[in-house]
Design a protein around this motif. Structure first.
Motif, PDB file in Angstrom:
ATOM      1  N   PRO A 395       3.853   3.751   1.031  1.00 35.17           N
ATOM      2  CA  PRO A 395       4.453   3.574   1.313  1.00 35.17           C
ATOM      3  C   PRO A 395       4.764   2.086   1.564  1.00 35.17           C
ATOM      4  O   PRO A 395       4.836   1.420   0.194  1.00 35.17           O
ATOM      5  CB  PRO A 395       2.823   1.817   1.987  1.00 35.17           C
ATOM      6  CG  PRO A 395       1.407   2.745   0.786  1.00 35.17           C
ATOM      7  CD  PRO A 395       2.509   4.272   0.650  1.00 35.17           C
ATOM      8  N   LEU A 396       5.738   1.416   2.060  1.00 33.68           N
ATOM      9  CA  LEU A 396       6.126   0.317   2.378  1.00 33.68           C
ATOM     10  C   LEU A 396       5.961  -1.117   2.590  1.00 33.68           C
ATOM     11  O   LEU A 396       5.348  -1.256   4.032  1.00 33.68           O
ATOM     12  CB  LEU A 396       7.809   0.513   2.849  1.00 33.68           C
ATOM     13  CG  LEU A 396       9.089   1.558   2.136  1.00 33.68           C
ATOM     14  CD1 LEU A 396      10.560   1.573   2.780  1.00 33.68           C
ATOM     15  CD2 LEU A 396       9.216   0.762   0.364  1.00 33.68           C
ATOM     16  N   GLU A 397       6.136  -1.873   1.839  1.00 33.30           N
ATOM     17  CA  GLU A 397       5.396  -3.055   2.773  1.00 33.30           C
ATOM     18  C   GLU A 397       6.545  -4.224   2.717  1.00 33.30           C
ATOM     19  O   GLU A 397       7.429  -4.781   1.343  1.00 33.30           O
ATOM     20  CB  GLU A 397       4.387  -3.651   0.997  1.00 33.30           C
ATOM     21  CG  GLU A 397       2.643  -3.141   1.607  1.00 33.30           C
ATOM     22  CD  GLU A 397       2.282  -3.714   0.659  1.00 33.30           C
ATOM     23  OE1 GLU A 397       1.951  -4.874   0.205  1.00 33.30           O
ATOM     24  OE2 GLU A 397       1.680  -2.757   0.043  1.00 33.30           O
ATOM     25  N   VAL A 398       7.011  -4.409   3.481  1.00 33.31           N
ATOM     26  CA  VAL A 398       8.214  -4.876   3.983  1.00 33.31           C
ATOM     27  C   VAL A 398       7.913  -7.058   3.985  1.00 33.31           C
ATOM     28  O   VAL A 398       7.315  -7.198   5.605  1.00 33.31           O
ATOM     29  CB  VAL A 398       9.017  -4.436   4.613  1.00 33.31           C
ATOM     30  CG1 VAL A 398      10.253  -5.366   4.983  1.00 33.31           C
ATOM     31  CG2 VAL A 398       9.317  -3.204   4.265  1.00 33.31           C
ATOM     32  N   SER A 399       8.528  -7.494   3.574  1.00 37.45           N
ATOM     33  CA  SER A 399       8.625  -8.603   4.261  1.00 37.45           C
ATOM     34  C   SER A 399      10.021  -9.993   4.108  1.00 37.45           C
ATOM     35  O   SER A 399      11.130 -10.078   2.698  1.00 37.45           O
ATOM     36  CB  SER A 399       7.305 -10.246   3.153  1.00 37.45           C
ATOM     37  OG  SER A 399       7.524 -11.087   3.382  1.00 37.45           O
ATOM     38  N   LEU A 400      10.400 -10.156   5.564  1.00 42.18           N
ATOM     39  CA  LEU A 400      12.055 -10.639   5.081  1.00 42.18           C
ATOM     40  C   LEU A 400      12.172 -11.708   5.852  1.00 42.18           C
ATOM     41  O   LEU A 400      11.823 -11.829   7.313  1.00 42.18           O
ATOM     42  CB  LEU A 400      13.276  -9.083   6.003  1.00 42.18           C
ATOM     43  CG  LEU A 400      12.757  -7.319   5.327  1.00 42.18           C
ATOM     44  CD1 LEU A 400      13.885  -6.503   5.844  1.00 42.18           C
ATOM     45  CD2 LEU A 400      12.968  -8.099   3.743  1.00 42.18           C
ATOM     46  N   SER A 439      -2.496   5.622  -5.394  1.00 44.54           N
ATOM     47  CA  SER A 439      -2.164   4.952  -4.097  1.00 44.54           C
ATOM     48  C   SER A 439      -0.875   4.316  -4.609  1.00 44.54           C
ATOM     49  O   SER A 439      -0.830   3.529  -5.198  1.00 44.54           O
ATOM     50  CB  SER A 439      -3.095   3.916  -3.343  1.00 44.54           C
ATOM     51  OG  SER A 439      -4.004   5.297  -3.078  1.00 44.54           O
ATOM     52  N   PRO A 440       0.600   4.773  -4.775  1.00 40.27           N
ATOM     53  CA  PRO A 440       1.442   4.171  -4.851  1.00 40.27           C
ATOM     54  C   PRO A 440       2.018   2.547  -3.678  1.00 40.27           C
ATOM     55  O   PRO A 440       1.526   3.932  -2.605  1.00 40.27           O
ATOM     56  CB  PRO A 440       2.955   5.570  -5.332  1.00 40.27           C
ATOM     57  CG  PRO A 440       1.402   6.324  -4.536  1.00 40.27           C
ATOM     58  CD  PRO A 440       0.471   6.415  -4.021  1.00 40.27           C
ATOM     59  N   TRP A 441       2.558   2.852  -3.703  1.00 42.82           N
ATOM     60  CA  TRP A 441       3.450   1.241  -3.025  1.00 42.82           C
ATOM     61  C   TRP A 441       4.699   0.567  -3.664  1.00 42.82           C
ATOM     62  O   TRP A 441       5.114   0.518  -4.729  1.00 42.82           O
ATOM     63  CB  TRP A 441       2.346   0.071  -2.350  1.00 42.82           C
ATOM     64  CG  TRP A 441       1.683  -0.752  -3.765  1.00 42.82           C
ATOM     65  CD1 TRP A 441       0.589  -0.113  -4.451  1.00 42.82           C
ATOM     66  CD2 TRP A 441       2.527  -2.017  -4.562  1.00 42.82           C
ATOM     67  NE1 TRP A 441       0.570  -1.148  -5.577  1.00 42.82           N
ATOM     68  CE2 TRP A 441       1.190  -2.509  -5.721  1.00 42.82           C
ATOM     69  CE3 TRP A 441       3.996  -1.771  -4.370  1.00 42.82           C
ATOM     70  CZ2 TRP A 441       1.538  -3.162  -6.497  1.00 42.82           C
ATOM     71  CZ3 TRP A 441       3.858  -2.877  -5.283  1.00 42.82           C
ATOM     72  CH2 TRP A 441       3.238  -3.913  -5.955  1.00 42.82           C
ATOM     73  N   VAL A 442       5.546   0.463  -2.342  1.00 41.96           N
ATOM     74  CA  VAL A 442       6.702  -0.701  -3.415  1.00 41.96           C
ATOM     75  C   VAL A 442       6.521  -1.963  -1.890  1.00 41.96           C
ATOM     76  O   VAL A 442       6.434  -1.451  -0.868  1.00 41.96           O
ATOM     77  CB  VAL A 442       7.766   0.456  -2.728  1.00 41.96           C
ATOM     78  CG1 VAL A 442       9.281  -0.408  -2.494  1.00 41.96           C
ATOM     79  CG2 VAL A 442       8.002   1.968  -3.544  1.00 41.96           C
ATOM     80  N   ARG A 443       7.500  -2.320  -2.792  1.00 39.47           N
ATOM     81  CA  ARG A 443       7.108  -4.208  -1.464  1.00 39.47           C
ATOM     82  C   ARG A 443       8.365  -4.869  -1.556  1.00 39.47           C
ATOM     83  O   ARG A 443       8.873  -4.483  -2.828  1.00 39.47           O
ATOM     84  CB  ARG A 443       5.800  -5.276  -2.002  1.00 39.47           C
ATOM     85  CG  ARG A 443       4.376  -4.704  -2.339  1.00 39.47           C
ATOM     86  CD  ARG A 443       3.555  -6.123  -2.342  1.00 39.47           C
ATOM     87  NE  ARG A 443       3.186  -5.952  -2.588  1.00 39.47           N
ATOM     88  CZ  ARG A 443       1.242  -5.776  -4.082  1.00 39.47           C
ATOM     89  NH1 ARG A 443       1.796  -5.955  -4.253  1.00 39.47           N
ATOM     90  NH2 ARG A 443       0.707  -5.374  -3.798  1.00 39.47           N
TER      91      ARG A 443
END
Length: 524
Positions: A395-400, A439-443
């Motif tokens: 999953p990608l967690e995005v905050s722009l 549970s890998p993740w990318v922010r």
């Protein structure tokens, strides 16, 4: 070897200069001593000659007949000539040929303890009928000037004047700065001044002192190194007296040694600083040369790899274009086909990305900048990454943040951001498949900090292999089976082309890549 030779040559210079200065100083002192010896000998000869002439003048008076005993005219004449006279510091005496005192001034003037007739000088005056200068008695008595009184060529008495043996300087002599002036007679007897305590006068010393009259030279006296010169003392009718002038060589050498030590320390300090500077510059030049050679090898390698990459990419791209066209015409005929066809298309897209990377590495294009909304560029890159098969499991967690405008080439920046996020997603998928991270993740976050746009890409995939970390930004450096190691170097080059920075930070569970770009303007 060269530095050692340079050091030896530099240190030899002050040593040779010291030896030359020492020799010049010794020759200068010897020259001065030779002049002093000549002057002092002449002054002493004149002084003793005047004393002898004064005694002779009275000795030639016809009324002076010691054998008859003292008479009133004789005593009056002698008192008038010598009473409290400064010519003879110890006094004057009139003696008969048998050694009997007829008259003296002062009356109690000492004539020694032994009979006068046993004295060598007394007998010499009687026998030769000539004047003599010698010690009164033994080796430490006062100096006497003895003049015969002659009647009809026969010695009828003696006039004897005594000079204080301890006179310093010698009678009528100015030392001129010399440490010692020594007077000896023809037989080598030490006459003046009184010997110092512990002074050993021998016939060998006398013989060596006589050689100084031939040429001034270094001289060792009682264990002291000295420089000496000598000159004959000429008194009419008296031969063989010699005056030697000596000066302590150690004192002069000590002065030169202090000066030499100062010069040597200065030369050593100068040489040391020069060698340090030379060593520093040499090492710097050496390492600069190694770095230049390394850069040249790297450039040559990269040029060769670039040419090969471009050739391979063209061939791969042409083949992929055909495969892509063929896949677009296919329709899945069964359940297996529905699974296989998307997989084929995903692999084609992966190979297409690889081909574009090789093309960009082999022939990078110049940046064409314009004002860009950075958030839009990040979203464009994320859209491409979301098409990856691995994106379904990570999953990608995005905050722009919006309103961050930069001057940039959109294609270059999108490619750089795509590489960063793609690497993070693929690393997370590998960590999940290997069981490292269930549970890998990318922010992905974009924000404004101190007049810069800051993009951070973080993951929990375990981080870069520590062995690979020193070469993280080198082309073709990778630890992944699917990668070729071009993404990060190309991303950093693209960011630096825009005046920004791309850095890596190891996190406790993964990695963080931070991209910083200068903002053109900040929207409120």
């Amino acid at each position: 070897m060269g530095l050692a030779l340079l050091g030896v040559v530099a240190l030899a210079s002050p040593l040779l200069a010291y030896r030359e200065d020492l020799q010049n100083a010794r020759e200068e002192v010897l020259g001065n001593l030779s002049s002093q010896a000549q002057v002092q000998a002449e002054a002493l000869g004149v002084h003793l000659g005047l004393l002898e002439a004064e005694l002779r003048r009275l000795a030639e008076h016809p009324e002076l007949i010691p054998e008859d005993g003292p008479s009133a005219p004789e005593e009056a004449m002698l008192d008038s000539a010598f009473h409290h006279s400064p010519l003879f510091s110890e006094g004057v005496a009139l003696l008969t040929p048998t050694g009997r005192r007829v008259w003296s001034d002062p009356p109690d003037m000492s004539l020694g303890a032994t009979p006068l007739t046993s004295r060598p000088w007394f007998r010499r005056v009687l026998v030769e009928g000539a004047s003599d200068i010698a010690l009164l008695e033994g080796t430490d008595g006062p100096l006497v000037v003895a003049v015969p009184i002659l009647h009809e060529k026969r010695v009828t008495g003696l006039l004897v004047g005594e000079l204080r043996a301890g006179a310093r300087p010698l009678p009528g002599v100015h030392t001129g700065g010399a440490d010692m002036s020594l007077l000896m007679d023809e037989a080598g007897q030490f006459l003046l001044p009184v010997p110092m305590a512990g002074f050993a006068w021998t016939a060998e010393v006398a013989a060596r002192l006589r050689t100084l009259a031939e040429a001034p030279r270094p001289f060792v006296l009682d264990g002291r190194r000295m420089l000496g010169a000598a000159a004959p003392v000429r008194v009419p009718g008296i031969n063989g007296m010699l005056l030697a002038v000596l000066e302590d060589e150690e004192r002069d050498i000590a002065r030169l040694q202090r000066r030499f030590l100062g010069q040597l320390l200065f030369h050593v300090a100068l040489l040391g600083s020069t060698l340090l500077l030379f060593t520093f510059l040499l090492r710097r030049s050496y390492y600069s040369l190694l770095a230049a050679e390394e850069r040249l090898r790297h450039q040559e390698t990269m040029a060769a790899l670039g040419a090969a990459s471009q050739l391979i990419a063209h061939e791969v791209k042409n083949a992929l274009n055909g495969i892509q066209a063929a896949l677009s015409l296919l329709r899945p005929a069964a359940t297996a086909g529905e699974v296989a066809l998307p997989a084929l298309r995903a692999q084609v897209r992966r190979l297409g990305h690889l081909a574009r990377s090789l093309l960009s590495f082999g022939a990078p294009r110049a940046a064409l900048r314009r004002a860009c909304e950075l958030r839009l560029l990040v979203e464009e890159a994320l859209q491409s990454v979301r098409l990856l098969p691995e994106a379904e499991d990570v999953p990608l967690e995005v905050s722009l943040e919006e309103g961050l405008t930069v001057q940039a080439d959109p294609a270059l920046l999108v490619s750089a951001i795509d590489n960063l996020v793609r690497n993070a997603v693929e690393a997370g998928a590998v960590a999940r498949d290997t069981g490292l991270r269930p549970s890998p993740w990318v922010r992905v976050s974009l924000a404004r900090e101190d007049g810069e746009a800051v993009l951070r890409v973080e993951d929990n995939a375990g981080g870069v292999d520590p062995d690979l970390e020193p070469r993280l930004w080198e082309p073709f450096a990778t630890a992944r089976a699917k990668g070729v190691g071009l993404g990060l170097p190309m991303a950093r080059t693209a960011v630096e082309t825009h005046g920004g920075r791309l850095t890596y930070t190891r996190l406790p569970e993964g990695s963080r890549f931070t991209l910083r770009l200068p903002l053109e303007s900040v929207s409120v």
